[in-house]
Design a protein around this motif. Structure first.
Motif, mmCIF file in Angstrom:
data_model
loop_
_atom_site.group_PDB
_atom_site.id
_atom_site.type_symbol
_atom_site.label_atom_id
_atom_site.label_comp_id
_atom_site.label_asym_id
_atom_site.label_seq_id
_atom_site.Cartn_x
_atom_site.Cartn_y
_atom_site.Cartn_z
ATOM 1 N N ILE A 27 26.816 12.629 14.488
ATOM 2 C CA ILE A 27 26.352 11.722 15.527
ATOM 3 C C ILE A 27 25.885 10.427 14.876
ATOM 4 O O ILE A 27 25.016 10.453 14.002
ATOM 5 C CB ILE A 27 25.212 12.343 16.348
ATOM 6 C CG1 ILE A 27 25.686 13.641 17.028
ATOM 7 C CG2 ILE A 27 24.702 11.354 17.394
ATOM 8 C CD1 ILE A 27 24.601 14.364 17.804
ATOM 9 N N LEU A 28 26.478 9.323 15.278
ATOM 10 C CA LEU A 28 26.065 8.016 14.772
ATOM 11 C C LEU A 28 25.106 7.376 15.774
ATOM 12 O O LEU A 28 25.413 7.299 16.970
ATOM 13 C CB LEU A 28 27.266 7.095 14.558
ATOM 14 C CG LEU A 28 28.363 7.563 13.605
ATOM 15 C CD1 LEU A 28 29.363 6.433 13.376
ATOM 16 C CD2 LEU A 28 27.799 8.038 12.290
ATOM 17 N N PHE A 29 23.964 6.958 15.270
ATOM 18 C CA PHE A 29 22.971 6.290 16.094
ATOM 19 C C PHE A 29 22.812 4.854 15.615
ATOM 20 O O PHE A 29 22.645 4.602 14.427
ATOM 21 C CB PHE A 29 21.619 7.014 16.016
ATOM 22 C CG PHE A 29 20.476 6.203 16.555
ATOM 23 C CD1 PHE A 29 20.313 6.055 17.924
ATOM 24 C CD2 PHE A 29 19.571 5.575 15.707
ATOM 25 C CE1 PHE A 29 19.262 5.292 18.432
ATOM 26 C CE2 PHE A 29 18.518 4.814 16.202
ATOM 27 C CZ PHE A 29 18.369 4.678 17.569
ATOM 28 N N PHE A 30 22.893 3.921 16.539
ATOM 29 C CA PHE A 30 22.642 2.520 16.234
ATOM 30 C C PHE A 30 21.393 2.080 16.982
ATOM 31 O O PHE A 30 21.310 2.210 18.209
ATOM 32 C CB PHE A 30 23.824 1.641 16.652
ATOM 33 C CG PHE A 30 25.008 1.727 15.735
ATOM 34 C CD1 PHE A 30 25.186 0.793 14.716
ATOM 35 C CD2 PHE A 30 25.937 2.749 15.879
ATOM 36 C CE1 PHE A 30 26.278 0.878 13.863
ATOM 37 C CE2 PHE A 30 27.031 2.842 15.027
ATOM 38 C CZ PHE A 30 27.198 1.906 14.007
ATOM 39 N N GLY A 31 20.429 1.576 16.213
ATOM 40 C CA GLY A 31 19.193 1.081 16.796
ATOM 41 C C GLY A 31 18.872 -0.301 16.269
ATOM 42 O O GLY A 31 19.712 -0.968 15.659
ATOM 43 N N SER A 32 17.649 -0.725 16.498
ATOM 44 C CA SER A 32 17.208 -2.037 16.036
ATOM 45 C C SER A 32 15.727 -1.987 15.715
ATOM 46 O O SER A 32 14.951 -1.318 16.405
ATOM 47 C CB SER A 32 17.480 -3.092 17.115
ATOM 48 O OG SER A 32 16.916 -4.345 16.748
ATOM 49 N N LYS A 33 15.370 -2.687 14.660
ATOM 50 C CA LYS A 33 13.950 -2.775 14.288
ATOM 51 C C LYS A 33 13.201 -3.752 15.200
ATOM 52 O O LYS A 33 11.978 -3.805 15.182
ATOM 53 C CB LYS A 33 13.824 -3.214 12.820
ATOM 54 C CG LYS A 33 14.371 -2.196 11.828
ATOM 55 C CD LYS A 33 14.054 -2.566 10.410
ATOM 56 C CE LYS A 33 14.872 -3.755 9.919
ATOM 57 N NZ LYS A 33 16.284 -3.423 9.692
ATOM 58 N N LYS A 34 13.948 -4.520 15.985
ATOM 59 C CA LYS A 34 13.338 -5.475 16.902
ATOM 60 C C LYS A 34 12.926 -4.733 18.174
ATOM 61 O O LYS A 34 13.710 -4.567 19.102
ATOM 62 C CB LYS A 34 14.319 -6.597 17.230
ATOM 63 C CG LYS A 34 14.789 -7.368 16.001
ATOM 64 C CD LYS A 34 15.866 -8.385 16.374
ATOM 65 C CE LYS A 34 16.379 -9.117 15.143
ATOM 66 N NZ LYS A 34 17.491 -10.055 15.481
ATOM 67 N N SER A 62 21.801 7.292 11.008
ATOM 68 C CA SER A 62 21.132 6.194 11.703
ATOM 69 C C SER A 62 21.504 4.862 11.070
ATOM 70 O O SER A 62 21.504 4.733 9.842
ATOM 71 C CB SER A 62 19.613 6.385 11.654
ATOM 72 O OG SER A 62 19.248 7.540 12.388
ATOM 73 N N HIS A 63 21.818 3.897 11.906
ATOM 74 C CA HIS A 63 22.240 2.582 11.434
ATOM 75 C C HIS A 63 21.519 1.490 12.207
ATOM 76 O O HIS A 63 21.140 1.680 13.368
ATOM 77 C CB HIS A 63 23.750 2.411 11.592
ATOM 78 C CG HIS A 63 24.550 3.426 10.836
ATOM 79 N ND1 HIS A 63 24.806 3.306 9.492
ATOM 80 C CD2 HIS A 63 25.132 4.594 11.252
ATOM 81 C CE1 HIS A 63 25.528 4.356 9.097
ATOM 82 N NE2 HIS A 63 25.736 5.142 10.141
ATOM 83 N N ASP A 64 21.341 0.348 11.547
ATOM 84 C CA ASP A 64 20.700 -0.787 12.180
ATOM 85 C C ASP A 64 21.759 -1.735 12.719
ATOM 86 O O ASP A 64 22.613 -2.224 11.973
ATOM 87 C CB ASP A 64 19.789 -1.524 11.197
ATOM 88 C CG ASP A 64 18.950 -2.589 11.886
ATOM 89 O OD1 ASP A 64 19.459 -3.710 12.059
ATOM 90 O OD2 ASP A 64 17.805 -2.293 12.261
ATOM 91 N N PHE A 65 21.700 -1.983 14.005
ATOM 92 C CA PHE A 65 22.704 -2.807 14.683
ATOM 93 C C PHE A 65 22.746 -4.221 14.122
ATOM 94 O O PHE A 65 23.824 -4.823 14.004
ATOM 95 C CB PHE A 65 22.380 -2.835 16.180
ATOM 96 C CG PHE A 65 23.311 -3.660 17.008
ATOM 97 C CD1 PHE A 65 24.599 -3.224 17.291
ATOM 98 C CD2 PHE A 65 22.900 -4.875 17.548
ATOM 99 C CE1 PHE A 65 25.463 -3.977 18.077
ATOM 100 C CE2 PHE A 65 23.745 -5.640 18.336
ATOM 101 C CZ PHE A 65 25.032 -5.191 18.601
ATOM 102 N N ASP A 66 21.582 -4.742 13.752
ATOM 103 C CA ASP A 66 21.506 -6.126 13.280
ATOM 104 C C ASP A 66 21.920 -6.259 11.819
ATOM 105 O O ASP A 66 22.568 -7.244 11.436
ATOM 106 C CB ASP A 66 20.087 -6.655 13.463
ATOM 107 C CG ASP A 66 19.614 -6.525 14.905
ATOM 108 O OD1 ASP A 66 20.266 -7.112 15.785
ATOM 109 O OD2 ASP A 66 18.619 -5.812 15.148
ATOM 110 N N ASP A 67 21.566 -5.268 10.998
ATOM 111 C CA ASP A 67 21.848 -5.352 9.568
ATOM 112 C C ASP A 67 23.229 -4.841 9.187
ATOM 113 O O ASP A 67 23.717 -5.127 8.087
ATOM 114 C CB ASP A 67 20.794 -4.562 8.773
ATOM 115 C CG ASP A 67 19.413 -5.192 8.873
ATOM 116 O OD1 ASP A 67 19.339 -6.370 9.261
ATOM 117 O OD2 ASP A 67 18.420 -4.500 8.576
#
Length: 223
Positions: A27-34, A62-67
Protein backbone atom coordinates in the motif's frame (compact mmCIF):
# COMPACT_ATOMS: atom_id res chain seq x y z
CA UNK A 1 -1.79 8.52 19.73
CA UNK A 2 -4.74 6.29 20.61
CA UNK A 3 -5.39 3.26 18.40
CA UNK A 4 -8.03 3.70 15.71
CA UNK A 5 -8.84 0.00 15.38
CA UNK A 6 -10.52 -1.70 18.30
CA UNK A 7 -9.14 -4.99 19.59
CA UNK A 8 -12.22 -6.71 18.19
CA UNK A 9 -11.57 -5.23 14.74
CA UNK A 10 -7.93 -6.28 14.90
CA UNK A 11 -8.82 -9.87 15.70
CA UNK A 12 -11.38 -9.92 12.89
CA UNK A 13 -8.84 -8.63 10.37
CA UNK A 14 -6.14 -11.04 11.50
CA UNK A 15 -8.52 -13.97 10.94
CA UNK A 16 -9.86 -12.61 7.67
CA UNK A 17 -6.47 -11.90 6.14
CA UNK A 18 -5.07 -15.24 7.26
CA UNK A 19 -7.84 -16.95 5.30
CA UNK A 20 -8.20 -14.63 2.33
CA UNK A 21 -4.86 -13.04 1.44
CA UNK A 22 -3.09 -15.01 -1.28
CA UNK A 23 -0.07 -12.84 -2.08
CA UNK A 24 1.65 -9.77 -0.75
CA UNK A 25 0.06 -6.33 -0.94
CA UNK A 26 1.98 -3.07 -0.97
CA UNK A 27 0.00 0.00 0.00
CA UNK A 28 1.46 3.34 -1.06
CA UNK A 29 0.47 6.32 1.03
CA UNK A 30 1.06 9.89 -0.09
CA UNK A 31 0.75 12.62 2.51
CA UNK A 32 2.09 16.07 3.23
CA UNK A 33 3.91 17.69 6.11
CA UNK A 34 1.87 20.83 5.44
CA UNK A 35 -0.89 20.19 7.97
CA UNK A 36 -2.99 23.08 6.73
CA UNK A 37 -3.18 21.34 3.34
CA UNK A 38 -3.82 17.83 4.62
CA UNK A 39 -5.82 17.75 7.82
CA UNK A 40 -6.38 14.00 7.69
CA UNK A 41 -2.95 12.82 6.52
CA UNK A 42 -1.75 11.69 9.95
CA UNK A 43 -4.94 9.76 10.72
CA UNK A 44 -4.95 8.15 7.27
CA UNK A 45 -1.37 6.99 7.68
CA UNK A 46 -2.09 5.71 11.18
CA UNK A 47 -5.04 3.59 10.10
CA UNK A 48 -2.92 2.08 7.30
CA UNK A 49 -0.12 1.25 9.72
CA UNK A 50 -2.56 -0.41 12.08
CA UNK A 51 -4.01 -2.35 9.15
CA UNK A 52 -0.55 -3.58 8.16
CA UNK A 53 0.01 -4.88 11.69
CA UNK A 54 -2.76 -7.43 11.17
CA UNK A 55 -0.92 -9.36 8.42
CA UNK A 56 2.70 -9.90 7.43
CA UNK A 57 1.55 -9.89 3.80
CA UNK A 58 0.69 -6.19 3.95
CA UNK A 59 3.37 -3.50 3.80
CA UNK A 60 3.00 0.27 3.86
CA UNK A 61 5.22 2.72 2.02
CA UNK A 62 4.77 6.34 3.07
CA UNK A 63 5.75 9.14 0.71
CA UNK A 64 5.66 12.92 0.81
CA UNK A 65 3.62 14.42 -2.01
CA UNK A 66 5.63 17.64 -2.04
CA UNK A 67 9.12 16.16 -1.75
CA UNK A 68 8.63 13.20 -4.10
CA UNK A 69 7.02 14.82 -7.10
CA UNK A 70 8.42 12.31 -9.60
CA UNK A 71 6.94 9.34 -7.74
CA UNK A 72 3.62 11.11 -7.29
CA UNK A 73 3.58 11.84 -11.02
CA UNK A 74 4.45 8.21 -11.83
CA UNK A 75 1.32 7.05 -10.05
CA UNK A 76 -0.79 10.03 -11.14
CA UNK A 77 -1.38 11.16 -7.56
CA UNK A 78 -3.06 14.57 -7.72
CA UNK A 79 -3.91 15.36 -4.09
CA UNK A 80 -3.50 14.10 -0.55
CA UNK A 81 -4.07 12.05 1.46
CA UNK A 82 -3.87 9.39 -1.23
CA UNK A 83 -3.77 5.61 -1.07
CA UNK A 84 -3.02 3.15 -3.87
CA UNK A 85 -2.17 -0.53 -4.01
CA UNK A 86 0.38 -2.73 -5.76
CA UNK A 87 0.26 -6.51 -5.97
CA UNK A 88 3.11 -8.94 -5.30
CA UNK A 89 4.58 -8.15 -8.75
CA UNK A 90 4.42 -4.40 -8.04
CA UNK A 91 1.60 -4.00 -10.54
CA UNK A 92 -0.48 -0.90 -9.92
CA UNK A 93 -4.14 -1.84 -9.38
CA UNK A 94 -5.20 1.55 -10.84
CA UNK A 95 -7.35 2.29 -7.80
CA UNK A 96 -7.01 5.23 -5.42
CA UNK A 97 -8.47 6.55 -2.22
CA UNK A 98 -8.38 10.31 -1.82
CA UNK A 99 -9.23 11.03 1.79
CA UNK A 100 -9.35 8.86 4.87
CA UNK A 101 -11.19 5.55 4.30
CA UNK A 102 -13.18 5.79 7.53
CA UNK A 103 -16.70 4.75 8.46
CA UNK A 104 -18.33 2.58 5.83
CA UNK A 105 -15.42 3.13 3.44
CA UNK A 106 -13.07 1.09 5.64
CA UNK A 107 -14.87 -2.01 4.32
CA UNK A 108 -13.99 -0.95 0.75
CA UNK A 109 -10.33 -0.74 1.70
CA UNK A 110 -10.41 -4.24 3.17
CA UNK A 111 -12.05 -5.74 0.09
CA UNK A 112 -9.52 -4.02 -2.17
CA UNK A 113 -6.64 -5.41 -0.11
CA UNK A 114 -8.02 -8.92 -0.56
CA UNK A 115 -8.54 -8.43 -4.32
CA UNK A 116 -5.04 -7.00 -4.71
CA UNK A 117 -3.59 -10.04 -2.94
CA UNK A 118 -5.19 -12.08 -5.73
CA UNK A 119 -3.48 -9.93 -8.37
CA UNK A 120 -6.60 -7.93 -9.00
CA UNK A 121 -8.81 -10.92 -9.77
CA UNK A 122 -12.41 -9.74 -9.41
CA UNK A 123 -15.83 -11.17 -10.14
CA UNK A 124 -17.59 -9.52 -13.06
CA UNK A 125 -20.14 -10.87 -15.53
CA UNK A 126 -18.97 -12.06 -18.96
CA UNK A 127 -21.05 -9.27 -20.51
CA UNK A 128 -19.25 -6.63 -18.43
CA UNK A 129 -15.84 -8.07 -19.28
CA UNK A 130 -16.69 -7.99 -22.99
CA UNK A 131 -17.77 -4.35 -22.79
CA UNK A 132 -14.61 -3.40 -20.94
CA UNK A 133 -12.49 -5.00 -23.66
CA UNK A 134 -14.00 -2.56 -26.15
CA UNK A 135 -12.74 0.47 -24.19
CA UNK A 136 -9.67 1.75 -26.02
CA UNK A 137 -9.09 5.16 -24.44
CA UNK A 138 -8.18 6.07 -20.83
CA UNK A 139 -11.22 6.30 -18.57
CA UNK A 140 -11.40 7.82 -15.09
CA UNK A 141 -14.15 7.03 -12.62
CA UNK A 142 -14.37 9.31 -9.57
CA UNK A 143 -16.74 8.20 -6.82
CA UNK A 144 -17.58 10.90 -4.29
CA UNK A 145 -18.48 9.50 -0.87
CA UNK A 146 -18.92 10.36 2.78
CA UNK A 147 -17.99 8.09 5.72
CA UNK A 148 -21.61 7.87 6.88
CA UNK A 149 -23.04 6.72 3.54
CA UNK A 150 -23.92 3.00 3.71
CA UNK A 151 -24.41 2.73 -0.07
CA UNK A 152 -21.11 4.34 -1.08
CA UNK A 153 -18.83 1.29 -0.67
CA UNK A 154 -20.84 -0.59 -3.32
CA UNK A 155 -20.19 2.18 -5.85
CA UNK A 156 -16.52 2.51 -4.89
CA UNK A 157 -15.93 -1.21 -5.18
CA UNK A 158 -17.66 -1.36 -8.55
CA UNK A 159 -15.44 1.41 -9.92
CA UNK A 160 -12.39 -0.32 -8.45
CA UNK A 161 -13.38 -3.69 -9.88
CA UNK A 162 -13.68 -2.18 -13.35
CA UNK A 163 -10.25 -0.58 -12.92
CA UNK A 164 -8.66 -3.85 -11.83
CA UNK A 165 -10.21 -5.62 -14.80
CA UNK A 166 -9.39 -3.06 -17.51
CA UNK A 167 -5.94 -1.50 -18.05
CA UNK A 168 -7.69 1.57 -19.50
CA UNK A 169 -9.66 2.41 -16.36
CA UNK A 170 -8.70 4.12 -13.12
CA UNK A 171 -11.10 4.19 -10.20
CA UNK A 172 -10.95 6.79 -7.44
CA UNK A 173 -12.76 7.18 -4.14
CA UNK A 174 -12.98 10.84 -3.14
CA UNK A 175 -14.12 11.80 0.34
CA UNK A 176 -16.41 14.69 -0.54
CA UNK A 177 -16.03 16.61 2.73
CA UNK A 178 -12.23 16.59 2.55
CA UNK A 179 -12.19 18.05 -0.95
CA UNK A 180 -14.97 20.66 -0.91
CA UNK A 181 -13.67 22.58 -3.93
CA UNK A 182 -13.75 19.46 -6.08
CA UNK A 183 -17.18 18.53 -4.73
CA UNK A 184 -18.41 22.02 -5.60
CA UNK A 185 -16.89 21.80 -9.07
CA UNK A 186 -18.99 18.72 -9.82
CA UNK A 187 -22.07 19.90 -7.88
CA UNK A 188 -21.92 16.96 -5.49
CA UNK A 189 -24.88 17.24 -3.16
CA UNK A 190 -25.71 13.58 -2.52
CA UNK A 191 -23.56 10.47 -2.51
CA UNK A 192 -22.41 8.24 -4.03
CA UNK A 193 -21.93 10.61 -6.94
CA UNK A 194 -19.98 9.14 -9.84
CA UNK A 195 -18.14 11.38 -12.30
CA UNK A 196 -17.04 9.83 -15.59
CA UNK A 197 -13.96 11.22 -17.35
CA UNK A 198 -14.00 14.45 -15.35
CA UNK A 199 -17.46 15.47 -16.51
CA UNK A 200 -18.23 13.57 -19.71
CA UNK A 201 -20.93 11.80 -17.73
CA UNK A 202 -22.24 11.41 -14.22
CA UNK A 203 -24.83 9.63 -12.14
CA UNK A 204 -25.87 9.27 -8.53
CA UNK A 205 -26.47 6.06 -6.63
CA UNK A 206 -25.04 2.62 -6.02
CA UNK A 207 -26.31 0.99 -9.20
CA UNK A 208 -26.16 -2.75 -9.95
CA UNK A 209 -23.23 -3.85 -12.10
CA UNK A 210 -25.08 -3.86 -15.43
CA UNK A 211 -26.65 -0.45 -14.87
CA UNK A 212 -23.35 1.02 -13.62
CA UNK A 213 -21.50 -0.21 -16.70
CA UNK A 214 -24.29 1.02 -18.98
CA UNK A 215 -23.93 4.52 -17.55
CA UNK A 216 -20.18 4.42 -18.19
CA UNK A 217 -20.52 3.13 -21.76
CA UNK A 218 -23.23 5.67 -22.60
CA UNK A 219 -21.03 8.50 -21.34
CA UNK A 220 -18.21 7.33 -23.58
CA UNK A 221 -20.61 7.28 -26.53
CA UNK A 222 -21.86 10.75 -25.65
CA UNK A 223 -25.37 9.45 -25.03
Amino acid sequence: MAALLSEEDRKYLVDLFEKELKGEVKILFFGSKKKEECEYCDLTEQILQELAETSNKITIESHDFDDEEALAKKYNVEMVPAILMLDSADKDMRIKYYGIPSGYEFSSLIEDVVATSKNGTVELSPDTIKKLEDIKEPLKLQVFVTPTCPYCPKAVLMAHKLAMQSPKITGEMIEANEFPDLSMQYNVSSVPHIIINEGEGEFVGALPEDAFVEQVINALKGV
